[in-house]
Design a protein around this motif. Structure first.
Motif, PDB file in Angstrom:
ATOM      1  N   ALA A 206       0.824  -1.202   0.000  1.00 31.71           N
ATOM      2  CA  ALA A 206       0.000   0.000   0.000  1.00 31.71           C
ATOM      3  C   ALA A 206       0.862   1.257   0.000  1.00 31.71           C
ATOM      4  O   ALA A 206       0.544   2.241  -0.669  1.00 31.71           O
ATOM      5  CB  ALA A 206      -0.934   0.006   1.209  1.00 31.71           C
ATOM      6  N   SER A 207       1.968   1.239   0.725  1.00 32.04           N
ATOM      7  CA  SER A 207       2.866   2.392   0.742  1.00 32.04           C
ATOM      8  C   SER A 207       3.470   2.640  -0.631  1.00 32.04           C
ATOM      9  O   SER A 207       3.538   3.778  -1.105  1.00 32.04           O
ATOM     10  CB  SER A 207       3.995   2.182   1.749  1.00 32.04           C
ATOM     11  OG  SER A 207       3.503   2.094   3.038  1.00 32.04           O
TER      12      SER A 207
ATOM     13  N   ARG B 165       2.228   1.679  -3.550  1.00 29.89           N
ATOM     14  CA  ARG B 165       1.178   2.111  -4.481  1.00 29.89           C
ATOM     15  C   ARG B 165       0.791   3.570  -4.226  1.00 29.89           C
ATOM     16  O   ARG B 165       0.617   4.334  -5.162  1.00 29.89           O
ATOM     17  CB  ARG B 165      -0.035   1.207  -4.353  1.00 29.89           C
ATOM     18  CG  ARG B 165      -1.155   1.560  -5.287  1.00 29.89           C
ATOM     19  CD  ARG B 165      -0.810   1.384  -6.728  1.00 29.89           C
ATOM     20  NE  ARG B 165      -0.518  -0.025  -6.955  1.00 29.89           N
ATOM     21  CZ  ARG B 165       0.094  -0.489  -8.021  1.00 29.89           C
ATOM     22  NH1 ARG B 165       0.468   0.315  -8.978  1.00 29.89           N
ATOM     23  NH2 ARG B 165       0.339  -1.756  -8.147  1.00 29.89           N
ATOM     24  N   SER B 166       0.696   3.978  -2.980  1.00 35.79           N
ATOM     25  CA  SER B 166       0.340   5.370  -2.698  1.00 35.79           C
ATOM     26  C   SER B 166       1.465   6.309  -3.128  1.00 35.79           C
ATOM     27  O   SER B 166       1.206   7.419  -3.600  1.00 35.79           O
ATOM     28  CB  SER B 166      -0.006   5.566  -1.221  1.00 35.79           C
ATOM     29  OG  SER B 166       1.095   5.295  -0.403  1.00 35.79           O
TER      30      SER B 166
ATOM     31  N   GLN C  11       3.373   5.801  -5.730  1.00 37.97           N
ATOM     32  CA  GLN C  11       3.210   5.905  -7.173  1.00 37.97           C
ATOM     33  C   GLN C  11       2.094   6.874  -7.533  1.00 37.97           C
ATOM     34  O   GLN C  11       2.243   7.702  -8.436  1.00 37.97           O
ATOM     35  CB  GLN C  11       2.910   4.527  -7.778  1.00 37.97           C
ATOM     36  CG  GLN C  11       4.079   3.590  -7.763  1.00 37.97           C
ATOM     37  CD  GLN C  11       3.698   2.205  -8.249  1.00 37.97           C
ATOM     38  OE1 GLN C  11       2.563   1.770  -8.078  1.00 37.97           O
ATOM     39  NE2 GLN C  11       4.647   1.525  -8.867  1.00 37.97           N
ATOM     40  N   ILE C  12       0.987   6.802  -6.831  1.00 35.87           N
ATOM     41  CA  ILE C  12      -0.149   7.687  -7.109  1.00 35.87           C
ATOM     42  C   ILE C  12       0.235   9.136  -6.846  1.00 35.87           C
ATOM     43  O   ILE C  12      -0.027  10.023  -7.657  1.00 35.87           O
ATOM     44  CB  ILE C  12      -1.372   7.265  -6.273  1.00 35.87           C
ATOM     45  CG1 ILE C  12      -1.893   5.909  -6.759  1.00 35.87           C
ATOM     46  CG2 ILE C  12      -2.466   8.316  -6.327  1.00 35.87           C
ATOM     47  CD1 ILE C  12      -2.921   5.284  -5.836  1.00 35.87           C
ATOM     48  N   ILE C  13       0.861   9.402  -5.706  1.00 35.04           N
ATOM     49  CA  ILE C  13       1.225  10.776  -5.355  1.00 35.04           C
ATOM     50  C   ILE C  13       2.292  11.317  -6.297  1.00 35.04           C
ATOM     51  O   ILE C  13       2.263  12.485  -6.681  1.00 35.04           O
ATOM     52  CB  ILE C  13       1.696  10.844  -3.883  1.00 35.04           C
ATOM     53  CG1 ILE C  13       0.518  10.578  -2.970  1.00 35.04           C
ATOM     54  CG2 ILE C  13       2.306  12.186  -3.546  1.00 35.04           C
ATOM     55  CD1 ILE C  13      -0.656  11.509  -3.165  1.00 35.04           C
TER      56      ILE C  13
ATOM     57  N   SER D 221      -2.443  11.854  -0.374  1.00 34.85           N
ATOM     58  CA  SER D 221      -1.552  10.762   0.042  1.00 34.85           C
ATOM     59  C   SER D 221      -2.221   9.897   1.111  1.00 34.85           C
ATOM     60  O   SER D 221      -2.104   8.673   1.085  1.00 34.85           O
ATOM     61  CB  SER D 221      -0.215  11.309   0.534  1.00 34.85           C
ATOM     62  OG  SER D 221      -0.390  12.064   1.703  1.00 34.85           O
TER      63      SER D 221
ATOM     64  N   ALA E  41      -4.938   7.881  -0.671  1.00 36.97           N
ATOM     65  CA  ALA E  41      -4.329   6.849  -1.518  1.00 36.97           C
ATOM     66  C   ALA E  41      -3.809   5.690  -0.671  1.00 36.97           C
ATOM     67  O   ALA E  41      -3.982   4.525  -1.038  1.00 36.97           O
ATOM     68  CB  ALA E  41      -3.200   7.449  -2.354  1.00 36.97           C
ATOM     69  N   TYR E  42      -3.184   5.990   0.466  1.00 37.27           N
ATOM     70  CA  TYR E  42      -2.671   4.913   1.312  1.00 37.27           C
ATOM     71  C   TYR E  42      -3.807   4.083   1.911  1.00 37.27           C
ATOM     72  O   TYR E  42      -3.766   2.843   1.892  1.00 37.27           O
ATOM     73  CB  TYR E  42      -1.789   5.457   2.437  1.00 37.27           C
ATOM     74  CG  TYR E  42      -1.295   4.369   3.351  1.00 37.27           C
ATOM     75  CD1 TYR E  42      -0.269   3.531   2.952  1.00 37.27           C
ATOM     76  CD2 TYR E  42      -1.901   4.134   4.581  1.00 37.27           C
ATOM     77  CE1 TYR E  42       0.173   2.498   3.768  1.00 37.27           C
ATOM     78  CE2 TYR E  42      -1.473   3.105   5.397  1.00 37.27           C
ATOM     79  CZ  TYR E  42      -0.444   2.301   4.986  1.00 37.27           C
ATOM     80  OH  TYR E  42      -0.023   1.280   5.786  1.00 37.27           O
TER      81      TYR E  42
ATOM     82  N   SER F  29      -5.447   2.030  -0.845  1.00 37.15           N
ATOM     83  CA  SER F  29      -4.562   0.932  -1.266  1.00 37.15           C
ATOM     84  C   SER F  29      -4.480  -0.155  -0.204  1.00 37.15           C
ATOM     85  O   SER F  29      -4.471  -1.345  -0.511  1.00 37.15           O
ATOM     86  CB  SER F  29      -3.160   1.456  -1.553  1.00 37.15           C
ATOM     87  OG  SER F  29      -3.179   2.393  -2.583  1.00 37.15           O
TER      88      SER F  29
END
Length: 130
Positions: free
Chosen positions: A76-77, A79-80, A82-84, A115, A118-119, A122
């Motif tokens: 999850a960290s 992926r978040s 990457q999103i941010i 962020s 997103a975390y 995820s």
């Protein structure tokens, strides 16, 4: 109580107290007392409630974590992040080609909220998937 729970509780009390101080006394060195005061109070309350919940679960003997949660948190960290990173690049591009002037506080606030969302998103996505 474990040291971690005590530290969370004390940090929550300090943050909430500092947020209440900013809201009540409105010191001259703080330009906007609404946003930082509310943010500090909210963060402090979350830390206090988290430490009290952990203590309650420990007393009841409820196990809330296992080895799987650590792997889920890692995924999850990442992926978040990457999103941010993509969101920051897109925001930098849009603000660079346009003549929009935003304050740094509003941009950082949006990225901070994104962020966290997103975390959390995820984490629960991977938790349901695994």
């Amino acid at each position: 109580m474990k040291n971690q729970e005590i530290i969370l509780l004390i940090a929550g009390l300090v943050l909430s107290g500092f947020g209440i101080y900013i809201k009540i006394y409105e010191p001259a060195w703080v330009s906007n007392t609404e946003d930082p005061g509310g943010g500090l109070i909210g963060a402090g309350v979350v830390l206090i409630l988290t430490s009290l919940r952990n203590r309650h679960y420990k007393k009841k003997g409820i196990i809330t974590e296992d080895e799987r949660d650590y792997r889920i948190a890692e995924k999850a960290s990442y992926r978040s992040f990457q999103i941010i990173f993509i969101l920051q690049g897109f925001l930098f591009f849009i603000l660079g080609i346009s003549d929009i002037q935003l304050t740094a506080q509003s941009v950082i606030g949006v990225l901070f909220a994104a962020s966290g969302i997103a975390y959390i998103g995820s984490f629960y996505w991977y938790r349901n998937k695994m």
